[in-house]
Design an enzyme around this catalytic site. Structure first.
Site, PDB file in Angstrom:
ATOM      1  N   GLY A  12      67.877  12.351  23.110  1.00  0.00           N
ATOM      2  CA  GLY A  12      68.729  11.182  23.312  1.00  0.00           C
ATOM      3  C   GLY A  12      68.518  10.190  22.188  1.00  0.00           C
ATOM      4  N   ASP A  13      69.345   9.142  22.150  1.00  0.00           N
ATOM      5  CA  ASP A  13      69.240   8.084  21.132  1.00  0.00           C
ATOM      6  C   ASP A  13      69.429   8.619  19.717  1.00  0.00           C
ATOM      7  OD1 ASP A  13      68.453   6.402  23.246  1.00  0.00           O
ATOM      8  OD2 ASP A  13      66.360   6.938  22.945  1.00  0.00           O
ATOM      9  N   GLU A  14      70.186   9.678  19.562  1.00  0.00           N
ATOM     10  CA  GLU A  14      70.346  10.281  18.239  1.00  0.00           C
ATOM     11  C   GLU A  14      71.361   9.527  17.380  1.00  0.00           C
ATOM     12  OE1 GLU A  14      70.915  11.960  21.091  1.00  0.00           O
ATOM     13  OE2 GLU A  14      69.602  13.714  21.206  1.00  0.00           O
ATOM     14  N   HIS A  41      74.639   3.649  24.382  1.00  0.00           N
ATOM     15  CA  HIS A  41      75.056   3.959  23.020  1.00  0.00           C
ATOM     16  C   HIS A  41      75.175   2.647  22.258  1.00  0.00           C
ATOM     17  CE1 HIS A  41      76.001   8.011  24.055  1.00  0.00           C
ATOM     18  NE2 HIS A  41      76.991   7.686  24.848  1.00  0.00           N
ATOM     19  N   THR A  42      74.608   2.592  21.071  1.00  0.00           N
ATOM     20  CA  THR A  42      74.734   1.375  20.275  1.00  0.00           C
ATOM     21  C   THR A  42      75.891   1.545  19.300  1.00  0.00           C
ATOM     22  OG1 THR A  42      72.356   1.220  20.391  1.00  0.00           O
ATOM     23  CG2 THR A  42      73.446  -0.242  18.827  1.00  0.00           C
ATOM     24  N   THR A 128      64.502   5.293  34.591  1.00  0.00           N
ATOM     25  CA  THR A 128      64.959   3.959  34.212  1.00  0.00           C
ATOM     26  C   THR A 128      65.261   3.133  35.472  1.00  0.00           C
ATOM     27  OG1 THR A 128      67.198   4.762  34.079  1.00  0.00           O
ATOM     28  CG2 THR A 128      65.951   4.705  32.025  1.00  0.00           C
TER      29      THR A 128
END
Ligand code: GDP
Length: 430
Positions: A12-14, A41-42, A128
């Protein structure tokens, strides 16, 4: 090519959000098909910097229809808050459609997530606490509530009461807490009724909508949350998430024909980062410079987009990423955050694992993974800021050699190279 999946090859966070945002410009539909508002998602664009948790990453493109498919864990409150947040920051009202078959994350799910983490203490899985695991547990126990049920008060009440009958036994016997009474249920029903009205304009049969789009050969992007290694079947179970993170599941969770998925863009980081619990073979110790990589990573350091938790960072893991690409069925790879490595003299790459004295290139089951040690080779760093490069030829030779070495190791074509968090900081090799 009607359907392209943008999915994670790692933990994740790729940087999937950025890739989806870029690819959304040419798409008609962007679809979320699994997970909930437990990760983010950023995206950085002309409106500012955003962390999207539940809304599809096409919401910044006025021509895109953004779909929340039946496989998503829909927290209706988060949906409303996220939408209001975008509008308050000047983003034009996006086109949104929510599947009438998607299921609702209920207050009881969040409560049970918290209670379970508390009960497990040291053995916890790093939830989370957004209620996602209890949500999917209820879904498969057939105790869930579909979006359509929100518009049928009698049915909703009955579904909630059936659900709570079992939960109250657990509350009392397992967690030693007070049961949930009729007054609380009635409060929850009131809240859900208000949220139902917020959702109403968006609710439809998204499966019909997307099948029609496939028939017309319109471009659809399906976007996965988290990455291959968090998949419950193929990942590092039990340190996995509760819905499939794989491109193959998009056919189910979005409601599209499986044969329509032609392109699978697996997104991998040029180094590794991992948030949450579980084995992480290439993790860099704090004493070996993890802090420096964490500080430089992403657009503002490696901290979870939803949780703010510091991510563990590590060197590129070719064993895990090759496996991630295989289980995703990657047709191409997007390598992100290459710019971040520009400060290093030398860059280690993990090419194999050593388990009980034996070297292997195969990604093992969790029990063996916990004993794995990384085998590294080292490449020279390029020691330059590459964030302004816009073509492959503009990258320093050492950066290209690094990319080509990774490509050889993961046995999947690296088509995209991201050299910064902004849309334009992207190199297409073909
Ligand atoms: P996602 O969940 O896969 O969308 O990933 P996140 O948004 O949680 O994490 C990716 C982080 O990397 C974010 O902070 C992005 O803004 C940032 N990012 C994406 N691509 C690049 C890149 O090529 N270079 C840098 N420096 N940051 C990037």
């Amino acid at each position: 090519m009607s359907v392209t999946a943008v999915v994670g090859a790692n933990w994740g966070d790729e940087g999937k959000g950025k890739m989806t945002d870029v690819l959304a410009a040419q798409s008609k539909y962007v679809v979320r098909y699994q997970g909930g508002s437990n990760a983010g998602h950023t995206i950085i664009n002309q409106f500012g910097k955003f962390a999207l948790h539940l809304l599809p990453s096409g919401v910044f493109h006025p021509g895109v229809v953004n779909v929340i498919g039946p496989g998503v864990a829909l927290n209706a409150g988060d949906f409303a808050r996220e939408l209001d947040g975008l509008l308050a920051r000047g983003v034009p009202e996006p086109v949104l459609r929510v599947s009438e078959r998607a299921q609702i994350v209920l207050p009881i799910h969040k409560l049970f997530d918290e209670l379970e983490e508390e009960r497990l203490q040291e053995r916890k899985f790093g939830s989370t606490k957004a209620g996602i695991a209890p949500f999917y547990a209820d879904k498969y126990l057939k105790l869930g509530v579909q979006v359509a049920d929100l518009f049928d008060p009698e049915r909703l009440k009955e579904r909630m009461e059936t659900n709570l009958a079992a939960k109250n036994v657990l509350l009392r016997e397992l967690y030693g807490k007070a049961e949930i009474g009729a007054d609380v249920v009635s409060d929850w029903l009131g809240e859900l009724a208000a949220l139902a009205e917020r959702l109403r304009p968006f609710v439809c049969d998204t499966t019909e909508l997307l099948h029609e789009a496939v028939r017309k050969d319109e471009l659809i992007l399906v976007e996965g949350q988290l990455g291959a290694l968090r998949d419950p079947d193929h990942g590092i179970y039990p340190f996995s998430t509760s819905s499939s993170t794989l491109a193959g599941f998009a056919a189910v969770g979005a409601g599209i024909p499986p044969y329509a998925i032609k392109n699978v863009v697996a997104v991998a980081k040029a180094y590794s980062s991992c948030v949450g619990a579980g084995p992480f073979v290439t993790e860099i110790a704090e004493t070996d410079g993890a802090n420096e990589l964490r500080r430089r990573g992403g657009d503002a350091g490696e901290y979870g987009a939803t949780t703010g938790r510091p991510r563990s960072v590590g060197w590129f893991d070719a064993v895990a990423t090759k496996y991630g690409c295989v289980v995703q069925g990657a047709t191409e790879v997007a390598l992100t955050n290459l710019d971040v490595l520009g400060y290093l003299e030398e860059i280690p790459i993990c090419t194999a694992y050593r388990i009980d004295g034996e070297a292997t290139g195969k990604f093992p089951v969790t029990a063996s993974l916990e004993r794995a040690e990384p085998v590294y080779e080292t490449m020279p760093g390029w020691k330059t800021d590459i964030s302004g490069a816009r073509s492959y030829g503009e990258l320093p030779e050492k950066a290209r050699s690094y990319v080509e070495r990774l490509e050889m190791l993961i046995e999947a074509p690296i088509r995209w190279i991201s050299v910064g968090p902004r849309r334009e900081q992207l190199i297409a090799r073909w």
